[in-house]
Design a protein around this motif. Structure first.
Motif, short mmCIF file in Angstrom:
data_model
loop_
_atom_site.label_atom_id
_atom_site.label_comp_id
_atom_site.label_asym_id
_atom_site.label_seq_id
_atom_site.Cartn_x
_atom_site.Cartn_y
_atom_site.Cartn_z
N ALA A 1 0.83 -1.21 0.00
CA ALA A 1 0.00 0.00 0.00
C ALA A 1 0.86 1.26 0.00
CB ALA A 1 -0.93 -0.01 1.21
N LEU B 1 -3.83 7.18 1.35
CA LEU B 1 -4.34 6.07 2.16
C LEU B 1 -5.46 6.56 3.06
CD1 LEU B 1 -1.07 4.25 3.33
CD2 LEU B 1 -2.66 3.53 1.53
N CYS C 1 0.15 3.38 -3.48
CA CYS C 1 -0.95 4.34 -3.27
C CYS C 1 -0.45 5.78 -3.17
CB CYS C 1 -1.73 3.98 -2.01
SG CYS C 1 -2.58 2.40 -2.12
#
Length: 262
Positions: free
Chosen positions: A198, A205, A202
């Motif tokens: 992540a 978040l 990303c």
């Protein structure tokens, strides 16, 4: 196309599972949902691709409430790779991926050259070129995962919604999938258990805990030792990845959960 989840509340079997949730993914941005099991990640995603109807709040895709769209309009805007996936298709890989072309077809119309080329391109992007004639039911879990992602890509959506897309994938194919998501710069909302993945893929978040968003922002701002202790109940250090410069979480696998600030 921008996604905006506004003041979302969802109840399942009479129990509220998410409440007051606000989430944004700007156009071309990859926004990740992270949080412990049962925190509401999948529930939020299901409202985005209209599998669940919220009790309150709304989901806007490109400024339009998804509940006001027809099924075809929604499918042309949003493609989903959910966790609950049919995996017993007695179809060929090509036929499964071609299902992504349904929103662009008239009833009983056959596959045309555009469909064929789109399916081939989608399979190539997920590393499954040449697999079109294989039976979907005979594939490994990781191969099925990639084919179902190809189906979502063949849908040619403006928004991708992915629930644990790296499940069943080996390390190489995890890296390839995350690279694909970064390179295409399509608005993407995804849930991930792997916090380092992540942090890598990303742009933004959103951290869910007990059905509420408790933190939002860039991975470097959100992934702090304090938040990891409070939300996930783990001890960890957050350092700079030596190859990419992304935040890298080093977990203390020897430390007792009780030692974390939960």
């Amino acid at each position: 196309m921008r996604i905006s989840v506004e003041d979302l509340e969802v109840a399942l079997s009479g129990r509220t599972v998410v409440s007051g949730v606000h989430i944004v993914a700007e156009e071309g941005e990859i926004a990740g949902l992270i949080g412990p099991n049962g925190s509401g990640k999948s529930t939020v995603l299901r409202t985005v691709y209209r599998h669940l109807r919220p009790q309150a709040g709304r989901v806007l895709v490109g400024g339009t409430d998804v509940r006001t769209l027809t099924a075809v309009e929604s499918a042309r805007r949003v493609a989903a790779l959910p966790q609950e996936r049919g995996t017993d298709f007695e179809l060929s890989v090509h036929e499964v991926v071609a299902m992504g072309r349904t929103p662009y077809k008239r009833a009983f119309s056959g596959e045309d050259r555009t469909d064929t080329d789109t399916v081939a391109a989608a399979l190539s992007r997920v590393g499954m070129s040449g697999a079109g004639r294989r039976r979907f039911s005979a594939l490994s879990g990781g191969e099925r995962q990639r084919v179902l992602l190809a189906r979502a890509l063949a849908q040619d959506p403006q928004v991708l919604v992915l629930d644990e897309p790296t499940n069943h994938l080996d390390v190489r194919h995890q890296v390839e999938l995350l690279t694909l998501l970064r390179d295409q710069r399509r608005t993407t909302l995804l849930a991930l258990h792997d916090l380092n993945a992540a942090a890598s893929v990303c742009d933004r978040l959103h951290v869910l805990h007990r059905g509420a968003v408790v933190a939002s922002g860039a991975p470097r701002e959100v992934l702090t030792p304090e938040l990891l202790a409070e939300v996930f109940g783990v001890r960890a250090a957050v350092v700079e990845h030596p190859l990419t410069g992304d935040p890298l979480i080093a977990f203390d696998h020897r430390g007792a959960v009780e030692a974390a600030a939960v």
